[in-house]
Design a protein around this motif. Structure first.
Motif, PDB file in Angstrom:
ATOM      1  N   UNK A  35      70.335  68.851  -6.119  1.00 23.45           N
ATOM      2  CA  UNK A  35      71.721  69.259  -5.891  1.00 23.45           C
ATOM      3  C   UNK A  35      72.643  69.025  -7.083  1.00 23.45           C
ATOM      4  N   UNK A  36      72.161  68.381  -8.111  1.00 25.70           N
ATOM      5  CA  UNK A  36      72.966  68.206  -9.306  1.00 25.70           C
ATOM      6  C   UNK A  36      73.461  66.780  -9.485  1.00 25.70           C
ATOM      7  N   UNK A  37      74.071  66.574 -10.627  1.00 27.26           N
ATOM      8  CA  UNK A  37      74.508  65.237 -11.011  1.00 27.26           C
ATOM      9  C   UNK A  37      75.560  64.673 -10.058  1.00 27.26           C
ATOM     10  N   UNK A  38      76.462  65.516  -9.570  1.00 29.14           N
ATOM     11  CA  UNK A  38      77.497  65.016  -8.656  1.00 29.14           C
ATOM     12  C   UNK A  38      76.893  64.399  -7.400  1.00 29.14           C
ATOM     13  N   UNK A  39      75.921  65.069  -6.824  1.00 26.58           N
ATOM     14  CA  UNK A  39      75.271  64.533  -5.627  1.00 26.58           C
ATOM     15  C   UNK A  39      74.440  63.304  -5.955  1.00 26.58           C
TER      16      UNK A  39
END
Length: 129
Positions: A35-39
């Motif tokens: 889901x990417x770095x933010x998640x």
């Protein structure tokens, strides 16, 4: 003063548990990859918040309570296992439908990563040890 033998045993156990990635780190890595770095960061912050809850409870005497009532400790461990199994089954179920849905936001940041991180950390009794 701290006994050198106890300190060495503590260092050995801490190093061993830190080197082997458990479900916590696998969850954070999975969130970051999928889901990417933010998640990934949200999952990590959630897990640290869950560990903070453990640390406060241990400071209030939960470790002694867990030693006195090992059944409660086992129930908590199995609850954590159940939650991880539920997350795994949900991921497998969603993987069968990934090609059908495929909206552009399917791999976007998860709003549940922080909450799931807290629940995984609380369900991980390794923190109590």
């Amino acid at each position: 003063m701290i006994d050198a033998e106890k300190l060495a045993a503590f260092a050995l156990v801490t190093a061993t548990t830190s080197l082997v990635p458990g479900q916590s780190m696998l969850f954070v890595m999975g969130q970051a990859v999928w889901r990417g770095a933010r998640s990934g960061w949200a999952a990590l912050l959630g897990m640290q918040s869950g560990y903070l809850v453990w640390w406060v409870l241990v400071a209030l005497g939960l470790g002694t309570l867990a030693a006195a009532y090992p059944l409660a400790f086992r129930v908590l461990a199995f609850a954590g296992i159940g939650y991880l199994a539920w997350l795994g089954i949900a991921a497998i179920r969603h993987s069968f439908h990934a090609g059908e849905e495929a909206p552009p936001t399917a791999r976007g940041p998860s709003h549940h990563a922080f909450r799931d991180g807290i629940l995984i950390a609380i369900g991980n009794p390794k923190s109590l040890i």
